[in-house]
Design a protein around this motif. Structure first.
Motif, PDB file in Angstrom:
ATOM      1  N   ILE A  85       0.823  -1.212   0.000  1.00 14.04           N
ATOM      2  CA  ILE A  85       0.000   0.000   0.000  1.00 14.04           C
ATOM      3  C   ILE A  85       0.860   1.267   0.000  1.00 14.04           C
ATOM      4  CG2 ILE A  85      -1.771   1.289   1.293  1.00 14.04           C
ATOM      5  CD1 ILE A  85      -2.698  -1.457   2.377  1.00 14.04           C
ATOM      6  N   THR A  86       2.010   1.238   0.708  1.00 14.04           N
ATOM      7  CA  THR A  86       2.797   2.471   0.877  1.00 14.04           C
ATOM      8  C   THR A  86       3.784   2.722  -0.272  1.00 14.04           C
ATOM      9  OG1 THR A  86       4.450   1.274   2.190  1.00 14.04           O
ATOM     10  CG2 THR A  86       2.694   2.401   3.406  1.00 14.04           C
ATOM     11  N   ILE A  95       5.657  11.027  -0.518  1.00 16.21           N
ATOM     12  CA  ILE A  95       5.171  11.164   0.850  1.00 16.21           C
ATOM     13  C   ILE A  95       6.148  10.431   1.762  1.00 16.21           C
ATOM     14  CG2 ILE A  95       3.310  10.347   2.378  1.00 16.21           C
ATOM     15  CD1 ILE A  95       1.407  10.977   0.044  1.00 16.21           C
ATOM     16  N   SER A  96       6.386  10.957   2.962  1.00 20.73           N
ATOM     17  CA  SER A  96       7.340  10.301   3.869  1.00 20.73           C
ATOM     18  C   SER A  96       6.819   8.928   4.261  1.00 20.73           C
ATOM     19  CB  SER A  96       7.547  11.148   5.124  1.00 20.73           C
ATOM     20  OG  SER A  96       6.400  11.070   5.952  1.00 20.73           O
ATOM     21  N   ARG A  97       7.752   8.011   4.574  1.00 22.92           N
ATOM     22  CA  ARG A  97       7.357   6.647   4.946  1.00 22.92           C
ATOM     23  C   ARG A  97       6.405   6.667   6.139  1.00 22.92           C
ATOM     24  NH1 ARG A  97       8.821   1.786   3.617  1.00 22.92           N
ATOM     25  NH2 ARG A  97      10.402   2.662   2.256  1.00 22.92           N
ATOM     26  N   GLU A  98       6.735   7.499   7.101  1.00 20.54           N
ATOM     27  CA  GLU A  98       5.934   7.579   8.318  1.00 20.54           C
ATOM     28  C   GLU A  98       4.479   7.968   8.004  1.00 20.54           C
ATOM     29  OE1 GLU A  98       7.375  10.569  10.934  1.00 20.54           O
ATOM     30  OE2 GLU A  98       6.245   9.813  12.651  1.00 20.54           O
ATOM     31  N   GLU A 101       2.675   5.240   6.007  1.00 19.96           N
ATOM     32  CA  GLU A 101       2.283   4.093   6.836  1.00 19.96           C
ATOM     33  C   GLU A 101       1.090   4.434   7.722  1.00 19.96           C
ATOM     34  OE1 GLU A 101       5.812   2.499   8.712  1.00 19.96           O
ATOM     35  OE2 GLU A 101       6.439   1.547   6.819  1.00 19.96           O
ATOM     36  N   LYS A 102       1.053   5.663   8.187  1.00 17.38           N
ATOM     37  CA  LYS A 102      -0.074   6.097   9.002  1.00 17.38           C
ATOM     38  C   LYS A 102      -1.371   6.065   8.179  1.00 17.38           C
ATOM     39  CE  LYS A 102      -1.354  10.150  11.372  1.00 17.38           C
ATOM     40  NZ  LYS A 102      -1.031  11.573  11.247  1.00 17.38           N
ATOM     41  N   GLU A 103      -1.272   6.613   6.967  1.00 22.56           N
ATOM     42  CA  GLU A 103      -2.419   6.596   6.039  1.00 22.56           C
ATOM     43  C   GLU A 103      -2.855   5.165   5.742  1.00 22.56           C
ATOM     44  OE1 GLU A 103      -4.129   8.722   3.880  1.00 22.56           O
ATOM     45  OE2 GLU A 103      -3.441  10.582   4.825  1.00 22.56           O
ATOM     46  N   ALA A 104      -1.858   4.316   5.458  1.00 20.98           N
ATOM     47  CA  ALA A 104      -2.149   2.933   5.077  1.00 20.98           C
ATOM     48  C   ALA A 104      -2.831   2.195   6.221  1.00 20.98           C
ATOM     49  CB  ALA A 104      -0.866   2.215   4.664  1.00 20.98           C
TER      50      ALA A 104
END
Ligand SMILES: Nc1ncnc2c1ncn2[C@@H]1O[C@H](COP(=O)(O)OP(=O)(O)OP(=O)(O)O)[C@@H](O)[C@H]1O
Ligand SMILES: [Mg+2]
Length: 227
Positions: A85-86, A95-98, A101-104
Motif C-alpha cells: 500500500i505504501t 510522501i514520507s514513509r511515516e 504508513e499512518k495513512e495505510a
C-alpha cells in the motif's frame, strides 16, 4: 462537473477492431457500471482510460488521478500488505514513509484488515487480497476509481465482503466506474449502466432503463443472469 470524458475512442489489436467509437462522460460522484458480453471491449476501454493502452483515435480527458483495481489483485508477492500500500505513495507521490504508513494503517482499519498489515499476499484470502488492492488504490487519493471485475475471481462468500467495501466507497461519494458481472449489485448501486456490445456502447441509462430495455442484445445478455 465531468471527472472523465471519453470522445470517439477507437482501438484495434491487429485486424480486430475492439473499440469502434466509444464516447462516455462521468460526472463527479457518479457510479457507472459497465456490463456486456465477454470480448465486447470492457477491459480494453478501462485500459485505454487508465493509460495502460494507447487508443488509436479519440480523446480521453480526466480530472485528477485515477485508481485502478483489477480482477486478480496484482499485489507484489514479496512485499507485505503494508508495503504494497505504501510503495506508490512514497515513490510516486513523495510522501514520507511515516506519513504513508499512518495513512495505510487508517485504510486497513477502514477495510477491516488492520491485523493483516505485516502479512504477505499468499497468506490472504482472495477477498482480503482484493480489499488490500482497493486500499492500495485509495492510498493514491484518486479522484476516480476504476474496477475491472473486482469479484470475478472470488467465491460468493468473499464477493460479499468486497462488494460491501465498494458500497462503503459509494457512501463516501467516490466517483467509480465498475466493470462487473454482478447484475444485482450494478442495478442497486449504479447511477448509470453502460451496456457494451462488440466494441460500441449499445445502450446506456439508469438501472431501471437498462433492466426494462427493449434492446434485443441487452435483453439477451441480461436473460443469461436470471436464475
Ligand atoms: N493485448 C491484446 N492483444 C490482442 N488482442 C487483445 C488484447 N487485449 C484484448 N484483446 C482482444 O480484444 C477483445 C476485447 O477484449 P477485452 O478484454 O476488452 O474484453 P472484455 O469485454 O473485457 O471481456 P471479458 O468480459 O471476458 O473480460 C477480445 O477479442 C480480446 O481477445
Ligand atoms: Mg475484461
Amino acid at each position: 462537473m465531468c471527472v472523465l470524458t471519453v470522445k470517439n475512442v477507437q482501438k484495434s489489436f491487429g485486424k480486430i477492431r475492439v473499440l469502434k467509437d466509444i464516447s462516455l462522460a462521468v460526472q463527479d460522484g457518479e457510479i457507472v457500471s459497465i456490463i456486456g458480453a465477454s470480448g465486447s471491449g470492457k477491459s480494453t476501454l478501462l485500459r485505454c482510460i487508465t493509460k495502460l493502452e494507447t487508443p488509436d483515435f479519440g480523446e480521453i480527458r480526466m480530472k485528477g488521478k485515477a485508481g485502478l483495481v483489477f480482477q486478480n489483485f496484482n499485489l507484489f508477492p514479496h512485499y507485505s500488505v503494508l508495503r504494497n500500500i505504501t510503495e506508490a505513495p512514497i515513490h510516486v507521490m513523495n510522501i514520507s514513509r511515516e506519513e504513508a504508513e499512518k495513512e495505510a494503517m487508517g485504510l486497513l482499519k477502514r477495510l477491516g484488515l488492520e491485523e493483516k498489515a505485516d502479512a504477505y499476499p499468499y497468506q490472504l484470502s482472495g477477498g482480503q487480497a482484493q480489499r488490500v488492492s482497493i486500499a492500495r488504490a485509495l492510498a493514491l487519493k484518486p479522484n476516480i476509481l476504476f474496477f475491472d471485475e473486482p469479484t470475478s475471481a472470488l467465491d460468493p462468500e468473499l464477493t460479499g465482503e468486497v462488494l460491501k467495501v465498494i458500497r462503503s466507497l459509494a457512501d463516501l461519494n467516490m466517483t467509480m466506474v465498475i466493470v462487473t458481472h454482478e447484475m444485482e449489485f450494478a442495478r442497486e448501486l449504479s447511477d448509470r449502466i453502460v451496456f457494451m456490445d462488440r466494441g460500441i456502447i449499445a445502450e446506456e441509462g439508469t438501472p431501471e432503463e437498462i433492466f426494462t430495455s427493449e434492446n434485443v442484445r441487452v435483453k439477451e445478455f441480461l436473460g443469461k443472469f436470471h436464475h
